[in-house]
Design a protein around this motif. Structure first.
Motif, mmCIF file in Angstrom:
data_model
loop_
_atom_site.group_PDB
_atom_site.id
_atom_site.type_symbol
_atom_site.label_atom_id
_atom_site.label_comp_id
_atom_site.label_asym_id
_atom_site.label_seq_id
_atom_site.Cartn_x
_atom_site.Cartn_y
_atom_site.Cartn_z
ATOM 1 N N LYS A 111 0.864 -1.073 -0.218
ATOM 2 C CA LYS A 111 0.003 0.018 0.138
ATOM 3 C C LYS A 111 0.892 1.224 -0.015
ATOM 4 N N SER A 112 1.004 2.036 -1.062
ATOM 5 C CA SER A 112 1.789 3.184 -1.106
ATOM 6 C C SER A 112 1.114 4.428 -1.194
ATOM 7 N N CYS A 113 1.986 5.425 -0.814
ATOM 8 C CA CYS A 113 1.772 6.929 -0.978
ATOM 9 C C CYS A 113 2.551 7.139 -2.068
ATOM 10 N N ILE A 114 2.269 7.817 -3.009
ATOM 11 C CA ILE A 114 3.011 8.134 -4.285
ATOM 12 C C ILE A 114 2.980 9.659 -4.640
ATOM 13 N N ALA A 115 4.171 10.344 -4.533
ATOM 14 C CA ALA A 115 4.086 11.709 -4.907
ATOM 15 C C ALA A 115 4.841 12.020 -6.397
ATOM 16 N N VAL A 116 4.523 13.066 -7.067
ATOM 17 C CA VAL A 116 5.117 13.292 -8.312
ATOM 18 C C VAL A 116 5.312 14.625 -8.243
ATOM 19 N N LEU A 117 6.474 15.367 -8.242
ATOM 20 C CA LEU A 117 6.795 16.800 -8.484
ATOM 21 C C LEU A 117 7.411 17.198 -9.816
ATOM 22 N N ASP A 118 7.012 18.477 -10.009
ATOM 23 C CA ASP A 118 7.868 19.051 -11.146
ATOM 24 C C ASP A 118 9.320 19.326 -11.022
ATOM 25 N N SER A 119 10.240 19.794 -11.709
ATOM 26 C CA SER A 119 11.605 19.992 -11.713
ATOM 27 C C SER A 119 11.787 21.104 -10.669
ATOM 28 N N GLY A 120 10.883 22.004 -10.380
ATOM 29 C CA GLY A 120 11.013 22.924 -9.335
ATOM 30 C C GLY A 120 10.712 22.447 -7.748
ATOM 31 N N ALA A 121 10.480 21.111 -7.625
ATOM 32 C CA ALA A 121 10.116 20.429 -6.544
ATOM 33 C C ALA A 121 8.576 20.674 -6.012
ATOM 34 N N SER A 181 -1.161 10.428 -4.800
ATOM 35 C CA SER A 181 -2.068 9.349 -4.714
ATOM 36 C C SER A 181 -1.912 8.546 -3.534
ATOM 37 N N ARG A 182 -2.572 8.442 -2.588
ATOM 38 C CA ARG A 182 -2.619 7.593 -1.393
ATOM 39 C C ARG A 182 -3.456 6.322 -1.573
ATOM 40 N N MET A 183 -2.819 5.036 -1.683
ATOM 41 C CA MET A 183 -3.690 3.931 -1.945
ATOM 42 C C MET A 183 -4.594 3.712 -0.593
ATOM 43 N N ASP A 184 -5.665 2.942 -0.617
ATOM 44 C CA ASP A 184 -6.456 2.711 0.575
ATOM 45 C C ASP A 184 -5.610 1.865 1.504
ATOM 46 N N ASP A 185 -5.540 2.229 2.541
ATOM 47 C CA ASP A 185 -4.779 1.644 3.855
ATOM 48 C C ASP A 185 -3.399 1.883 3.922
ATOM 49 N N ALA A 186 -2.899 2.718 2.972
ATOM 50 C CA ALA A 186 -1.422 3.102 3.162
ATOM 51 C C ALA A 186 -1.470 4.049 4.360
ATOM 52 N N TRP A 187 -0.456 4.053 4.946
ATOM 53 C CA TRP A 187 0.013 4.819 6.181
ATOM 54 C C TRP A 187 -0.444 6.187 6.061
ATOM 55 N N GLY A 222 8.363 10.116 -5.488
ATOM 56 C CA GLY A 222 8.647 9.638 -4.076
ATOM 57 C C GLY A 222 7.599 8.474 -3.701
ATOM 58 N N VAL A 223 7.984 7.467 -3.270
ATOM 59 C CA VAL A 223 7.097 6.195 -2.563
ATOM 60 C C VAL A 223 7.244 6.040 -1.244
ATOM 61 N N SER A 224 6.485 5.865 -0.658
ATOM 62 C CA SER A 224 6.452 5.437 0.781
ATOM 63 C C SER A 224 5.222 4.475 1.183
ATOM 64 N N GLY A 225 5.373 3.423 2.006
ATOM 65 C CA GLY A 225 4.321 2.642 2.407
ATOM 66 C C GLY A 225 4.733 1.423 2.781
ATOM 67 N N ASP A 226 5.919 0.830 2.603
ATOM 68 C CA ASP A 226 6.293 -0.529 2.993
ATOM 69 C C ASP A 226 7.801 -0.486 3.389
#
Lengths: 144, 144, 144, 144
Positions: C25-35, C41-47, C112-116
């Motif tokens: 279960k992941s949180c997924i963030a996409v930034l542009d080149s200026g950060a 997107s946060r998948m269901d049940d991701a922290w 950036g991905v976090s969740g596991d």
């Protein structure tokens, strides 16, 4: 596209000349189109409190691609954007921040000036922004 | 006494020349002796993340009147200043920050450089600091 | 150039498919080149705690144009960048953040991905980044 | 109950379609009922400064289970909630934030939209919120 360091140096140089010509002490900040600091200069005897004001004016102009003072008119009590200063870790919405727009109408950065009256800050900022092109509101798409 | 904007411009110019000479892209920050930003320059293609690192290295060097890397040795696990980075809204304690000391041994500001290895950052910072005098640790009182 | 919303949606879709395929279960963030945040997107049940971790991993990868985990190896105690996490309002320097580089070697953003586990976060991030091009360290100039 | 990622994606899709239909560029944030980010999308050429405004509008709508603009009327000078924007690390109290309420009257999240006039931001937000149910003020208890 972002303002280059060569352009940023010219912008600061022209803004400084204008400040000297009208007899004011300015903090001058130049950001790229991602609102990240590119160059900064604090003239001798300019207020230390103006460092952050100058940067936040530039940030405000960059974030919304319009003069910081335009946001200020929209954010007065009972106006549509009242309280917008609380966003983005703090905005400064009085004059002195201007977008830097290249000859093709693309936002390449912003300048923020603080150190005297808002009228004078605007004059100094305009002298800087014009050194790199126009400072009118760009047409969409304004950032690439 | 504080570093003047004329000195700050020379410091940034000399640091930039050194960066070009060794082929690195640097963010260069100059603070006055009150740790307030005096001048800043981000070379084209320098890391955006280095903006804040450069400023914090200079702040660290200014706050404690010693090279940022000296603080870094004292702040390792089990060393006396472990965790000092949490103070002052964030310090950076690896090399690249140097006090700027005038010929009479008075701290007049600090320089911080970030953009490459800490060794190269230190070389660029040293070239900048030396343009304004020494960068050795001043004797007390270091700020006037 | 910045990642477009069309690309960002594909990146998140591919990363989500990979997360589902490996059962995380992941949180997924996409930034542009200026950060600056482009899509998230946060998948269901991701922290919930992974929201900020994912964004900071992407910020770290974007700021220094390298995988977040590379910064992590350099920032261990007694390593050159020890304590760099204190810059830029907080970095996350373990794996799961990757630059997004287009086919011409230009940095257009970061994921950036976090969740596991960090190994799984890296796998999910890589699936996302590859949907938009390479995720290898770009050559200078990496940002336009 | 919280908005699911499937619902959040539909909300963002419908809000984006409305933005395209009326010719505006929006940042669209969806939070769960704990005011934690669930999904986010920044249309190409939307203001960078709108990222945080959109998230804070949604936060405001979620925290108080009412449209952000309702809080704005109560927080004008001399009104009961004057200055409430200073709480919760910053609120945005002009229109564009709406609670997301399911068919049983339970608050499951909130949407925040920023990028154009507050009237247009509200229209886009409403299109999004309605994709998931009602956006009227729920009766207590609104969170489960």
């Amino acid at each position: 596209m972002h303002v280059t360091i060569e352009q940023a140096n010219i912008i600061i140089e022209q803004a400084t000349r204008k400040a000297e010509a009208i007899g004011v002490k300015s903090c001058i900040a130049v950001l790229d189109s991602g609102a990240n600091l590119k160059a900064f200069s604090r003239m001798d005897d300019a207020w230390v409190g103006s460092i952050d004001v100058a940067i936040k004016k530039a940030k405000t102009a960059c974030f919304f691609a319009m003069p910081s003072g335009d946001i200020g008119q929209l954010s007065q009590p009972n106006q549509p954007l009242y309280g917008i200063e609380h966003s983005n870790e703090g905005l400064i919405t009085f004059p002195g921040g201007l977008p830097i727009v290249d000859d093709e109408g693309v936002l390449v950065g912003a300048i923020g000036v603080s150190g005297d009256t808002v009228e004078n800050d605007h004059i100094v900022a305009k002298a800087g922004a014009e050194a790199a092109g126009s400072c009118d509101l760009p047409k969409h798409p304004w950032r690439t």
